[in-house]
Design an enzyme around this catalytic site. Structure first.
Site, PDB file in Angstrom:
ATOM      1  N   GLN A 157     -11.777   7.648  -4.993  1.00  0.00           N
ATOM      2  CA  GLN A 157     -11.619   8.152  -3.501  1.00  0.00           C
ATOM      3  C   GLN A 157     -13.237   8.326  -4.062  1.00  0.00           C
ATOM      4  O   GLN A 157     -14.229   8.472  -4.684  1.00  0.00           O
ATOM      5  CB  GLN A 157     -10.841   8.925  -2.844  1.00  0.00           C
ATOM      6  CG  GLN A 157     -10.029   8.325  -2.320  1.00  0.00           C
ATOM      7  CD  GLN A 157      -9.799   7.592  -0.670  1.00  0.00           C
ATOM      8  OE1 GLN A 157     -11.460   7.902  -0.076  1.00  0.00           O
ATOM      9  NE2 GLN A 157      -8.937   6.395  -0.757  1.00  0.00           N
TER      10      GLN A 157
ATOM     11  N   CYS B 150      -7.246 -27.024   6.883  1.00  0.00           N
ATOM     12  CA  CYS B 150      -5.989 -26.796   7.718  1.00  0.00           C
ATOM     13  C   CYS B 150      -5.205 -27.876   9.027  1.00  0.00           C
ATOM     14  O   CYS B 150      -5.947 -27.802   9.919  1.00  0.00           O
ATOM     15  CB  CYS B 150      -6.037 -25.447   7.865  1.00  0.00           C
ATOM     16  SG  CYS B 150      -4.421 -24.516   8.957  1.00  0.00           S
TER      17      CYS B 150
ATOM     18  N   ASP C 277       0.805  -1.644  -0.265  1.00  0.00           N
ATOM     19  CA  ASP C 277       0.073  -0.012   0.101  1.00  0.00           C
ATOM     20  C   ASP C 277       0.783   1.388   0.011  1.00  0.00           C
ATOM     21  O   ASP C 277       2.146   0.733  -0.146  1.00  0.00           O
ATOM     22  CB  ASP C 277      -0.996   0.186   0.811  1.00  0.00           C
ATOM     23  CG  ASP C 277      -0.389  -0.085   2.824  1.00  0.00           C
ATOM     24  OD1 ASP C 277       1.085  -0.153   2.891  1.00  0.00           O
ATOM     25  OD2 ASP C 277      -0.966  -0.091   3.715  1.00  0.00           O
ATOM     26  N   SER C 278       0.059   2.856  -0.232  1.00  0.00           N
ATOM     27  CA  SER C 278       0.698   3.901  -0.465  1.00  0.00           C
ATOM     28  C   SER C 278       1.899   3.931   0.828  1.00  0.00           C
ATOM     29  O   SER C 278       2.365   4.997   0.744  1.00  0.00           O
ATOM     30  CB  SER C 278      -0.040   4.781  -1.128  1.00  0.00           C
ATOM     31  OG  SER C 278      -0.786   5.428  -0.413  1.00  0.00           O
ATOM     32  N   GLY C 279       0.980   4.020   2.260  1.00  0.00           N
ATOM     33  CA  GLY C 279       1.475   3.908   3.512  1.00  0.00           C
ATOM     34  C   GLY C 279       0.281   5.617   3.712  1.00  0.00           C
ATOM     35  O   GLY C 279       0.001   6.169   4.755  1.00  0.00           O
ATOM     36  N   GLY C 280      -0.607   5.914   2.511  1.00  0.00           N
ATOM     37  CA  GLY C 280      -1.268   6.751   3.392  1.00  0.00           C
ATOM     38  C   GLY C 280      -2.049   7.076   4.455  1.00  0.00           C
ATOM     39  O   GLY C 280      -2.729   7.723   5.009  1.00  0.00           O
TER      40      GLY C 280
ATOM     41  N   GLY D 250     -11.233   4.234   1.414  1.00  0.00           N
ATOM     42  CA  GLY D 250     -12.021   5.256   1.752  1.00  0.00           C
ATOM     43  C   GLY D 250     -13.344   3.841   2.515  1.00  0.00           C
ATOM     44  O   GLY D 250     -13.523   5.298   3.162  1.00  0.00           O
TER      45      GLY D 250
ATOM     46  N   ASP E  16      -2.581   8.243  -1.883  1.00  0.00           N
ATOM     47  CA  ASP E  16      -4.300   8.832  -1.586  1.00  0.00           C
ATOM     48  C   ASP E  16      -4.045   9.818  -0.011  1.00  0.00           C
ATOM     49  O   ASP E  16      -3.529   9.271   0.488  1.00  0.00           O
ATOM     50  CB  ASP E  16      -5.603   8.415  -1.934  1.00  0.00           C
ATOM     51  CG  ASP E  16      -5.624   7.180  -0.465  1.00  0.00           C
ATOM     52  OD1 ASP E  16      -4.743   6.607  -0.687  1.00  0.00           O
ATOM     53  OD2 ASP E  16      -6.503   6.407  -0.698  1.00  0.00           O
TER      54      ASP E  16
ATOM     55  N   ASP F 177      -7.944  -7.308   0.574  1.00  0.00           N
ATOM     56  CA  ASP F 177      -7.216  -7.373   2.155  1.00  0.00           C
ATOM     57  C   ASP F 177      -7.456  -6.829   3.117  1.00  0.00           C
ATOM     58  O   ASP F 177      -8.579  -6.339   3.670  1.00  0.00           O
ATOM     59  CB  ASP F 177      -5.922  -6.791   1.684  1.00  0.00           C
ATOM     60  CG  ASP F 177      -5.458  -5.339   2.516  1.00  0.00           C
ATOM     61  OD1 ASP F 177      -5.355  -4.716   3.647  1.00  0.00           O
ATOM     62  OD2 ASP F 177      -6.803  -4.746   1.574  1.00  0.00           O
TER      63      ASP F 177
END
Length: 382
Positions: free
Chosen positions: A196, A313, A97-100, A223, A151, A273
């Protein structure tokens, strides 16, 4: 798996069942079957799990976090050590992700301007500047296979004017991210735009059109899952997905429960995610084919049945009594086993969705899973 430099990023839509989509994303590090759930490896680790165990659950791709890794240990350091894949021992595709979002949610202080966002680290208070160009640079240093534009994650609630201003800033940042990526990316690495506009359908539409005019390898819906409620979230997903390109993957960020995922798949989403499987595992919650269980409950102290007999599992074959004991004693093995079982459940959920779409009975599959979860709500969250 070595990166195959002859392969390029591509998305193939293989089948549809109403709006639900079955597809495959090709990357130089392997294929991603969609619908896909990406386990979250925030700080270069899916918490409490070995990389080979994550792979064994059926995960094709994981997510790592730009904000956390740029602060510690640092993107330049990871690059010197051979890149994120080598650093964390994961040979499949990685999306960063961008970190925003983390800048907005974790920073002690932040100032958003046209150039970028200045923030103080939640770790040591040091001041950093994150611009669209720096966000792309960090992701390229990490060696991510799929990168996200920077973003502003619009807070909720937001007035229409606030959401409009925030969305327009994100679109200008998206254009700068695309320009930066063209000068830094390695062939085969992909860049996704992020739609967004809060819960306002017209703003979501304008955001999607702006991103399509710039041109991206995939499109994310950001968002959401920030307090708007499931109905508003799903309405926004439906409106947004309907105006996104058919030939590009669609990614709903940060979502969510099994029911949320199935509802979003029904509205045309391909990728997800969420920290929920591993976070729940660390807090005694288990996702099973019989519904959600709270292993803290005393009812499990004498229960010899496996956590989930329907799951393939290995972790889900331990008895509920044993898992209850581990969690009550604070033993590390407890969160490890529940995280493993939860991540595999999410992968099995996606595999089931893919099979159902291929057969043309996705709606029945989704209703069956939702029915099980509705039936399991009696007392498990007490």
């Amino acid at each position: 798996m070595q990166r195959d430099v002859t392969k390029q990023f591509a998305f193939t839509l293989k089948a549809r069942d109403s709006s639900a989509r079955l597809g495959e994303i090709a990357t130089p590090r392997g294929a991603i079957r969609t619908p896909a759930f990406m386990p979250v490896g925030t700080a270069a680790t899916v918490k409490a799990m070995l990389p080979e165990t994550v792979r064994a659950t059926g995960a094709d791709i994981i997510l790592a976090n730009t904000y956390h890794l740029m602060l510690r240990p640092g993107a330049e350091r990871i690059a010197r050590l051979g890149g994120l894949h080598r650093f964390m021992g994961w040979d499949g595709p990685i999306l960063t992700d961008s970190g925003g979002y983390q800048v907005m949610s974790l920073s002690k202080l932040r100032r958003i301007e046209e150039h970028g966002v200045t923030f103080q680290s939640h770790i040591d208070g040091a001041t950093h500047l994150l611009t669209p160009e720096r966000a792309i640079e960090v992701q390229c240093l990490l060696g991510a296979d799929i990168r996200m534009v920077l973003d502003e994650c619009t807070p909720f609630p937001a007035t229409r004017d606030e959401a409009k201003s925030s969305m327009e800033l994100s679109m200008r940042w998206a254009e700068r991210s695309k320009e930066a990526s063209q000068g830094m990316a390695v062939p085969g690495q992909a860049l996704f735009g992020i739609v967004q506009g809060s819960i306002y359908p017209d703003l979501r539409g304008k955001s999607a059109e702006a991103l399509k005019s710039i041109g991206f390898d995939g499109y994310a819906i950001g968002g959401l899952a920030v307090g708007e409620g499931q109905e508003a979230m799903l309405d926004t997903v439906a409106v947004t997905a309907s105006v996104l390109p058919e030939d590009r993957p669609r990614y709903l960020m940060g979502v969510g429960t099994p029911q949320d995922l199935l509802e979003a798949i029904a509205r045309g989403i391909d990728m997800f995610d969420c920290v929920m499987p591993t976070r729940s595992g660390r807090h005694c919650q288990a996702f099973t084919w019989g519904g959600k269980l709270n292993l803290r409950n005393a009812r499990y102290a004498d229960d010899p049945s496996p956590l989930d007999a329907e799951s393939a599992c290995p972790a889900a074959q331990y008895s509920r009594a044993y898992l209850h004991h581990l969690m009550k004693c604070g033993e590390t093995l407890g969160p490890m086993l529940l995280s493993w079982a939860n991540v595999q459940f999410y992968q099995e959920l996606m595999a089931g969705a893919r099979e159902a779409i291929a057969r043309g009975n996705f709606a029945a599959y989704a209703e069956d899973v939702s029915r099980r979860y509705r039936a399991s709500n009696g007392g498990e969250e007490e």
